[in-house]
Every structure is written in structure tokens, then in C-alpha cells.
Write a protein that holds these residues in place. Sequence first.
Motif, PDB file in Angstrom:
ATOM      1  N   LYS A   1      -1.539  -1.352  36.810  1.00 55.93           N
ATOM      2  CA  LYS A   1      -2.089  -0.926  38.101  1.00 55.93           C
ATOM      3  C   LYS A   1      -2.085   0.593  38.222  1.00 55.93           C
ATOM      4  CE  LYS A   1      -1.446  -1.395  43.062  1.00 55.93           C
ATOM      5  NZ  LYS A   1      -0.650  -2.016  44.131  1.00 55.93           N
ATOM      6  N   GLN A   2      -0.972   1.206  37.859  1.00 58.82           N
ATOM      7  CA  GLN A   2      -0.838   2.663  37.971  1.00 58.82           C
ATOM      8  C   GLN A   2      -1.860   3.381  37.093  1.00 58.82           C
ATOM      9  OE1 GLN A   2       2.820   4.137  36.345  1.00 58.82           O
ATOM     10  NE2 GLN A   2       2.607   6.119  37.317  1.00 58.82           N
ATOM     11  N   GLN A   3      -1.983   2.963  35.829  1.00 54.22           N
ATOM     12  CA  GLN A   3      -2.865   3.676  34.912  1.00 54.22           C
ATOM     13  C   GLN A   3      -4.342   3.407  35.201  1.00 54.22           C
ATOM     14  OE1 GLN A   3      -1.778   3.691  30.782  1.00 54.22           O
ATOM     15  NE2 GLN A   3       0.385   3.933  31.244  1.00 54.22           N
TER      16      GLN A   3
ATOM     17  N   SER B   1     -11.775   9.894  44.150  1.00 55.93           N
ATOM     18  CA  SER B   1     -10.943   9.604  45.321  1.00 55.93           C
ATOM     19  C   SER B   1     -11.678   9.955  46.612  1.00 55.93           C
ATOM     20  CB  SER B   1      -9.616  10.352  45.241  1.00 55.93           C
ATOM     21  OG  SER B   1      -9.841  11.739  45.211  1.00 55.93           O
TER      22      SER B   1
ATOM     23  N   TYR C   1     -10.186  -5.833  41.298  1.00 53.00           N
ATOM     24  CA  TYR C   1      -9.836  -4.914  42.381  1.00 53.00           C
ATOM     25  C   TYR C   1     -11.032  -4.780  43.307  1.00 53.00           C
ATOM     26  CZ  TYR C   1     -12.334  -1.680  39.312  1.00 53.00           C
ATOM     27  OH  TYR C   1     -13.276  -1.098  38.507  1.00 53.00           O
TER      28      TYR C   1
ATOM     29  N   ARG D   1       2.568  -5.347  34.817  1.00 50.48           N
ATOM     30  CA  ARG D   1       1.607  -5.322  35.925  1.00 50.48           C
ATOM     31  C   ARG D   1       1.565  -3.968  36.633  1.00 50.48           C
ATOM     32  NH1 ARG D   1      -0.197 -10.412  37.209  1.00 50.48           N
ATOM     33  NH2 ARG D   1       1.054 -12.107  36.355  1.00 50.48           N
ATOM     34  N   GLU D   2       2.726  -3.421  36.966  1.00 49.86           N
ATOM     35  CA  GLU D   2       2.761  -2.151  37.694  1.00 49.86           C
ATOM     36  C   GLU D   2       2.219  -1.006  36.848  1.00 49.86           C
ATOM     37  OE1 GLU D   2       3.272  -1.255  40.918  1.00 49.86           O
ATOM     38  OE2 GLU D   2       3.141  -3.422  41.152  1.00 49.86           O
ATOM     39  N   LEU D   3       2.537  -1.014  35.561  1.00 54.47           N
ATOM     40  CA  LEU D   3       2.026   0.026  34.670  1.00 54.47           C
ATOM     41  C   LEU D   3       0.507  -0.063  34.575  1.00 54.47           C
ATOM     42  CD1 LEU D   3       3.407   1.649  31.691  1.00 54.47           C
ATOM     43  CD2 LEU D   3       1.354   0.347  31.210  1.00 54.47           C
TER      44      LEU D   3
ATOM     45  N   THR E   1      -5.685   2.463  38.144  1.00 53.93           N
ATOM     46  CA  THR E   1      -6.015   3.118  39.415  1.00 53.93           C
ATOM     47  C   THR E   1      -6.157   4.622  39.216  1.00 53.93           C
ATOM     48  OG1 THR E   1      -4.866   1.382  40.647  1.00 53.93           O
ATOM     49  CG2 THR E   1      -5.295   3.431  41.808  1.00 53.93           C
ATOM     50  N   GLY E   2      -5.268   5.212  38.425  1.00 61.73           N
ATOM     51  CA  GLY E   2      -5.383   6.638  38.118  1.00 61.73           C
ATOM     52  C   GLY E   2      -6.700   6.967  37.443  1.00 61.73           C
ATOM     53  N   TYR E   3      -7.106   6.118  36.506  1.00 62.15           N
ATOM     54  CA  TYR E   3      -8.387   6.313  35.823  1.00 62.15           C
ATOM     55  C   TYR E   3      -9.554   6.213  36.823  1.00 62.15           C
ATOM     56  CZ  TYR E   3     -12.530   5.194  33.103  1.00 62.15           C
ATOM     57  OH  TYR E   3     -13.811   5.172  32.611  1.00 62.15           O
TER      58      TYR E   3
ATOM     59  N   SER F   1      -9.863   9.272  39.097  1.00 56.71           N
ATOM     60  CA  SER F   1     -10.022  10.584  38.464  1.00 56.71           C
ATOM     61  C   SER F   1     -11.454  11.094  38.619  1.00 56.71           C
ATOM     62  CB  SER F   1      -9.647  10.501  36.984  1.00 56.71           C
ATOM     63  OG  SER F   1     -10.557   9.662  36.295  1.00 56.71           O
TER      64      SER F   1
END
Length: 150
Positions: free
Chosen positions: A39-41, A52, A83, A35-37, A43-45, A48
Motif C-alpha cells: 500500500k505504501q509503495q 497528488s 483502489y 500488505r502495508e508495504l 500509493t507513493g508511486y 508521484s
Amino acid sequence: MKPFSFPARPPRGTAWLGLLLLSLVLAGCADRPGRELVKQQVTGYLMSGGMSGVYEVSDFRVIQWIPQTQDRNKNAYVVEVRYTLTFKHDLKEVADLSASRDNPLAAGLNALALGLKYGNFRRGEQVMRLERFRFERTKDGWVLDTGPSD
């Protein structure tokens, strides 16, 4: 001569090291992306490419993991996520800001793409999104393959 036997208890302070090594090995071999991975990837996408400055991502949630059984190595999952985007500016403001910084044609095309994807959004407006993203297991672990998957 006495036969070798393992000590009943490992030396003090080494138990945590063994647990740490075991967890690192198991994390790399996870059956599916965590789940955290995810979310991190994801959200980063989403953040980008200057996004932001356009919106914030909140209320991120993994809905389901869908194994890609047609892949011959079964090293892929499509992950469905939900999300909320909260827009920091109106669409027109984003277009105007982009036009003043970038090539006006490119800025216009970017604004058009944002408008097609999210509509004529307003500052403070919230939009809940449900999308699927494809992850592949590589030698370095699970990696977001591309943007949203169909």
C-alpha cells in the motif's frame, strides 16, 4: 564445577528486545511483500509526479500475490491491487493549470495521457482501478520495481 545452564527466565525488560529483533529479522526475510508495504509503495508511486493535486487514493486493497516462478532466484512477486481514485479537478482544469505552470506542449501531452488513461473525468468523480505491480526482493527488502505490470 557446575555445568553452564541458561537462566530459566531472561532478565526483566529484555524479552521485548528479543521479540523486536526477531520481528525485524523476519520482516526482512518475508516470503512476499506485506500488505502495508504494498500500500505504501504503490500509493507513493500513484501520488508521484504531481498527481497528488489531481486525485486522491482510497479504499486500497491487495487482491492477490502472484509469485514469479520464471525468475531464477524467485525473488519477485506481481501484486494485484484494487483502489479508488477521486478526482479533485476536471480534466480540462488540470490541463489549464498545467499549461499556466509548465511548457504548454508538455502540459498538453500530460493532459492527453491522463485523458487516455482515465477518460474525461470530472471533479469528484470516483474511478475504481484494478492493477498489477511488480515487486522485487533486494538486500534492503521488497521494492516496487516499476509502475503497473501487464
